[in-house]
Design a protein around this motif. Structure first.
Motif, PDB file in Angstrom:
ATOM      1  N   SER A  73      13.085  46.449  -1.069  1.00  0.00           N
ATOM      2  CA  SER A  73      13.603  45.196  -1.612  1.00  0.00           C
ATOM      3  C   SER A  73      12.743  44.009  -1.198  1.00  0.00           C
ATOM      4  N   ASP A  74      12.513  43.109  -2.158  1.00  0.00           N
ATOM      5  CA  ASP A  74      11.814  41.863  -1.839  1.00  0.00           C
ATOM      6  C   ASP A  74      12.647  40.988  -0.905  1.00  0.00           C
ATOM      7  N   GLY A  75      13.949  41.283  -0.851  1.00  0.00           N
ATOM      8  CA  GLY A  75      14.807  40.495   0.022  1.00  0.00           C
ATOM      9  C   GLY A  75      14.692  40.871   1.485  1.00  0.00           C
ATOM     10  N   TRP A  76      14.152  42.049   1.788  1.00  0.00           N
ATOM     11  CA  TRP A  76      13.985  42.456   3.188  1.00  0.00           C
ATOM     12  C   TRP A  76      12.768  41.766   3.789  1.00  0.00           C
ATOM     13  N   ASN A  77      12.835  41.454   5.063  1.00  0.00           N
ATOM     14  CA  ASN A  77      11.646  40.952   5.714  1.00  0.00           C
ATOM     15  C   ASN A  77      10.699  42.117   5.994  1.00  0.00           C
ATOM     16  N   VAL A  78       9.470  41.803   6.416  1.00  0.00           N
ATOM     17  CA  VAL A  78       8.449  42.831   6.601  1.00  0.00           C
ATOM     18  C   VAL A  78       8.896  43.876   7.618  1.00  0.00           C
ATOM     19  N   GLN A  79       9.427  43.421   8.742  1.00  0.00           N
ATOM     20  CA  GLN A  79       9.840  44.371   9.780  1.00  0.00           C
ATOM     21  C   GLN A  79      10.936  45.297   9.271  1.00  0.00           C
ATOM     22  N   GLN A  80      11.931  44.737   8.611  1.00  0.00           N
ATOM     23  CA  GLN A  80      13.037  45.553   8.121  1.00  0.00           C
ATOM     24  C   GLN A  80      12.562  46.560   7.092  1.00  0.00           C
ATOM     25  N   ALA A  81      11.726  46.111   6.145  1.00  0.00           N
ATOM     26  CA  ALA A  81      11.249  47.004   5.097  1.00  0.00           C
ATOM     27  C   ALA A  81      10.393  48.132   5.673  1.00  0.00           C
ATOM     28  N   ALA A  82       9.435  47.784   6.544  1.00  0.00           N
ATOM     29  CA  ALA A  82       8.538  48.797   7.099  1.00  0.00           C
ATOM     30  C   ALA A  82       9.285  49.783   7.987  1.00  0.00           C
ATOM     31  N   GLU A  83      10.193  49.298   8.794  1.00  0.00           N
ATOM     32  CA  GLU A  83      10.914  50.197   9.689  1.00  0.00           C
ATOM     33  C   GLU A  83      11.848  51.122   8.933  1.00  0.00           C
ATOM     34  N   ARG A  84      12.415  50.658   7.810  1.00  0.00           N
ATOM     35  CA  ARG A  84      13.249  51.557   7.000  1.00  0.00           C
ATOM     36  C   ARG A  84      12.401  52.680   6.408  1.00  0.00           C
ATOM     37  N   VAL A  85      11.205  52.342   5.962  1.00  0.00           N
ATOM     38  CA  VAL A  85      10.309  53.360   5.429  1.00  0.00           C
ATOM     39  C   VAL A  85       9.930  54.356   6.522  1.00  0.00           C
ATOM     40  N   LEU A 385      21.882  43.453  -7.599  1.00  0.00           N
ATOM     41  CA  LEU A 385      21.730  42.485  -6.516  1.00  0.00           C
ATOM     42  C   LEU A 385      21.841  43.169  -5.157  1.00  0.00           C
ATOM     43  N   HIS A 386      22.805  44.050  -5.017  1.00  0.00           N
ATOM     44  CA  HIS A 386      23.019  44.720  -3.722  1.00  0.00           C
ATOM     45  C   HIS A 386      21.848  45.615  -3.355  1.00  0.00           C
ATOM     46  N   ARG A 387      21.231  46.246  -4.363  1.00  0.00           N
ATOM     47  CA  ARG A 387      20.059  47.075  -4.061  1.00  0.00           C
ATOM     48  C   ARG A 387      18.922  46.234  -3.493  1.00  0.00           C
ATOM     49  N   ALA A 388      18.898  44.976  -3.856  1.00  0.00           N
ATOM     50  CA  ALA A 388      17.898  44.047  -3.322  1.00  0.00           C
ATOM     51  C   ALA A 388      18.407  43.308  -2.090  1.00  0.00           C
ATOM     52  N   GLU A 389      19.504  43.794  -1.505  1.00  0.00           N
ATOM     53  CA  GLU A 389      20.095  43.197  -0.310  1.00  0.00           C
ATOM     54  C   GLU A 389      20.522  41.754  -0.567  1.00  0.00           C
ATOM     55  N   ILE A 390      21.130  41.520  -1.745  1.00  0.00           N
ATOM     56  CA  ILE A 390      21.593  40.183  -2.118  1.00  0.00           C
ATOM     57  C   ILE A 390      23.086  40.251  -2.411  1.00  0.00           C
ATOM     58  N   LEU A 391      23.843  39.329  -1.837  1.00  0.00           N
ATOM     59  CA  LEU A 391      25.260  39.184  -2.157  1.00  0.00           C
ATOM     60  C   LEU A 391      25.422  37.984  -3.078  1.00  0.00           C
ATOM     61  N   HIS A 392      26.212  38.139  -4.147  1.00  0.00           N
ATOM     62  CA  HIS A 392      26.394  37.035  -5.087  1.00  0.00           C
ATOM     63  C   HIS A 392      27.251  35.934  -4.476  1.00  0.00           C
ATOM     64  N   ASP A 412      24.423  32.052 -12.295  1.00  0.00           N
ATOM     65  CA  ASP A 412      24.654  31.155 -11.154  1.00  0.00           C
ATOM     66  C   ASP A 412      24.499  31.884  -9.831  1.00  0.00           C
ATOM     67  N   LEU A 413      23.264  31.937  -9.350  1.00  0.00           N
ATOM     68  CA  LEU A 413      22.948  32.602  -8.085  1.00  0.00           C
ATOM     69  C   LEU A 413      22.812  31.606  -6.935  1.00  0.00           C
ATOM     70  N   GLY A 414      23.352  30.419  -7.123  1.00  0.00           N
ATOM     71  CA  GLY A 414      23.186  29.370  -6.130  1.00  0.00           C
ATOM     72  C   GLY A 414      23.924  29.615  -4.824  1.00  0.00           C
ATOM     73  N   SER A 415      24.897  30.510  -4.838  1.00  0.00           N
ATOM     74  CA  SER A 415      25.633  30.807  -3.610  1.00  0.00           C
ATOM     75  C   SER A 415      25.209  32.117  -2.985  1.00  0.00           C
ATOM     76  N   ALA A 416      24.223  32.791  -3.587  1.00  0.00           N
ATOM     77  CA  ALA A 416      23.834  34.123  -3.120  1.00  0.00           C
ATOM     78  C   ALA A 416      23.192  34.071  -1.746  1.00  0.00           C
ATOM     79  N   ARG A 417      23.377  35.160  -0.996  1.00  0.00           N
ATOM     80  CA  ARG A 417      22.744  35.304   0.312  1.00  0.00           C
ATOM     81  C   ARG A 417      21.790  36.474   0.275  1.00  0.00           C
ATOM     82  N   VAL A 418      20.561  36.260   0.748  1.00  0.00           N
ATOM     83  CA  VAL A 418      19.522  37.276   0.713  1.00  0.00           C
ATOM     84  C   VAL A 418      19.140  37.667   2.127  1.00  0.00           C
ATOM     85  N   ASP A 419      19.309  38.954   2.461  1.00  0.00           N
ATOM     86  CA  ASP A 419      18.831  39.435   3.751  1.00  0.00           C
ATOM     87  C   ASP A 419      17.307  39.417   3.754  1.00  0.00           C
TER      88      ASP A 419
END
Length: 596
Positions: A73-85, A385-392, A412-419
């Motif tokens: 997911s583009d929403g993950w930071n580098v550390q989170q994405a790499a460590e999951r892989v 959205l959830h697959r990209a670690e985003i909550l609406h 309207d994604l103005g309230s969304a939270r992205v990990d």
């Protein structure tokens, strides 16, 4: 400064004196915009000589890391994405060993050392297990950036204390270092760095050369000449240019002026304003046409009254950022434009149709099957959205569009939270910012002085306890919306927003959606009741489970005791009781009269 990360790459690998090369290395440098978002990836692995399958382990580790990192997911930071892989790769390698004849001999299984670097912006993110190494040569000084995971038993014998695939539990070193133009990152396996002195490495790497491939081969040849009897691999990465620092949404909000009030026919950054769609104290929304392409777009601009509210301005910019990173038919997309902007606004694609609120007004008593089709499409958008670690976090009828063909789109994604958004943009979106108030009861949106994202009637109870929320919070909102579509009412009325303690939420009582006037099966009510539990842990585990149970009766619900008749049909129940009492009275009167 360049507009993109520029690199020069070279490598060389050799089996040396051994019959098989168990080393592996690789690089992946994508094109923009992925290069700017995910960075460039480099990895090196070294199979252990005692294992007949470690060459497979090292090749798999490098390939899977370089392939799978760019699928995260583009929403993950580098550390989170790499460590999951890496966790997934480690689990696969460990599983292969457990299914092989070497399951009780770790040193003969699918095990390898592993070192990787993700170069993103002006930072290098390092991941390391084992005794392969990463160095950085900067202005003539060679620094080892990784720490060898090797335990020595006496002066001669040693073993790897950590390696990829060696254990179910992955313990990977992570480090973040800065980059400068001219920096040279050096990846080596132990066949090279254990043979060549540190001073010699420094001298050779500092020599001028026309090709890093030539430098890598020279180091391998020197290690062989110096008596190395192992596989040898060198990978070199020189930073020739760094991108300009990415402005955070907060910085953009501070650097771009707010646009003026516009009217039909006005121009703005290559757009022609067609008409104003919506205006409020928070924003102005216009339908516009791109002069270069002729494609229409929706431009959303903050109200002048909010010019000094950086939190709102940041969320506004985040909305377009999120829309560019989620690919779903059921989620609004950002408009395509490569022109620089001179004002602060967002540009989104036009979604044809009417809001679900308007649709509900036109269809006050929809069929169950119609509601299912709408809910299934909303769920599909939320799942993307959830697959990209985003909550609406703001699901409500006004934020859903239904096209004339029946396609449903979440907007309207103005309230969304992205990990993970805090790393790509150094600012962090806080979950305590306010957006909308509760419909028909604004006071209910207040939570001990803290305002809640989204509309309180559709907001999950955990938000009113100060929790960050989860995918099950969006599930709750979808279930409220489903309930409202079927009944025109709300499962807890306006009480949820007033329950700001766990004890208060325990007192909430679900109102059955069943009624004498609604053709709704009892198992649908049971499905809604589960999805609308105040405690998120008691809800369905996934949106897919909830959507499935809206079509397929859960046997547990079918076998459960139905509510008493008095609860299901109170009017009919008391009419029946009254009728029985009337007949009883008439019968008694007849007995009295006959005895007289």
């Amino acid at each position: 400064m360049n507009n993109t990360l520029s690199l020069e790459i070279g490598h060389y690998t050799s089996a040396g004196l051994k019959p098989e090369n168990q080393d592996s290395c690789g690089a992946r440098v994508p094109l923009d915009p992925q290069l700017g978002l995910k960075g460039a990836a480099f990895a090196i692995a070294d199979g252990i000589s005692s294992s007949p399958v470690s060459a497979i382990a090292s090749q798999t580790a490098v390939k899977s890391f370089l392939d799978d990192y760019y699928c995260t997911s583009d929403g993950w930071n580098v550390q989170q994405a790499a460590e999951r892989v890496l966790k997934a790769t480690n689990a696969w390698l460990y599983g292969q060993t457990q299914q092989s004849p070497y399951r009780f001999e770790r040193d003969k299984g699918y095990v390898c050392t592993f070192s990787a670097a993700i170069l993103q912006g002006a930072e290098a993110h390092l991941f390391h297990l084992g005794d392969s190494r990463i160095y950085r040569l900067r202005r003539g000084t060679l620094e080892q950036l990784t720490h060898d995971h090797r335990k020595w038993v006496g002066e001669v014998h040693s073993y790897l204390s950590r390696a990829l695939g060696a254990s179910q539990r992955l313990d990977v070193d992570y480090r973040q270092v800065s980059l400068e133009p001219g920096d040279l990152l050096v990846f080596t396996t132990d066949g090279v760095h254990e043979t060549l002195p540190h001073e010699f490495l420094t001298e050779q790497l500092a020599l001028p050369t026309t090709s890093l491939n030539t430098t890598a081969k020279a180091l391998v040849d020197a290690a062989l000449a110096n008596g190395s009897n192992d596989n040898l691999t060198v990978q070199l990465v020189r930073v020739t240019g760094l991108p300009e620092p990415v402005k955070t949404p907060m910085e953009q909000a501070g650097s771009l002026p707010l646009p003026p009030l516009l009217k039909a026919g006005d121009s703005l950054d290559g757009y022609i304003i067609e008409r104003e769609i919506h205006a409020s104290s928070r924003s102005h929304v216009y339908l516009a046409t791109d002069k270069s392409s002729g494609i229409q777009a929706i431009l959303k601009m903050p109200s002048i009254d909010l010019a000094d509210d950086p939190a709102y301005l940041e969320r506004l910019l985040m909305e377009e950022w999120i829309a560019r990173r989620v690919n779903s038919t059921h989620v609004v997309r950002a408009a395509t434009s490569h022109r620089p902007r001179n004002f602060l606004y967002t540009a989104m694609e036009v979604v044809e149709g009417q809001t679900l609120r308007q649709w509900m007004t036109d269809n006050p008593d929809p069929q169950l099957e119609t509601v299912r089709r709408i809910v299934e499409q909303i769920a599909s958008g939320l799942q993307a959205l959830h697959r990209a670690e985003i909550l609406h976090q703001d699901l409500r009828p006004e934020n859903i569009i239904i096209s004339p063909a029946g396609t449903v789109t979440v907007i309207d994604l103005g309230s969304a939270r992205v990990d993970g958004i805090a790393e790509t943009f150094s600012a962090t979106i806080s979950a305590t910012f306010a957006t909308t108030d509760i419909e028909d009861n604004p006071d209910s949106a207040v939570n001990s002085g803290q305002q809640i994202l989204g509309t309180a009637l559709y907001t999950a109870p955990e938000y009113f306890l100060g929790d960050m929320g989860s995918a099950r919070s969006d599930l709750f909102s979808l279930a409220v919306l489903t309930y409202h579509l079927l009944s025109g009412e709300f499962p807890y009325g306006t009480q949820v927003a007033r329950c700001t303690t766990v004890a208060a939420q325990h007192k909430l009582r679900y109102r059955s959606v069943l009624s004498e006037t609604r053709a709704i099966p009892a198992w649908i009510d049971a499905t809604l009741k589960k999805a609308l539990q105040p405690n998120p842990r008691l809800r369905h585990e996934a949106l897919s489970e909830f959507v499935y149970e809206l079509r397929h009766p859960n046997p547990q619900y079918l076998h459960a005791t139905r509510p008493p008749l008095m609860e299901r049909y109170p009017v009919r129940f008391w009419q029946s009781v009254s009728g029985v009492l009337l007949l009883t009275v008439l019968y008694l009167l007849s007995l009295i009269s006959s005895s007289a």
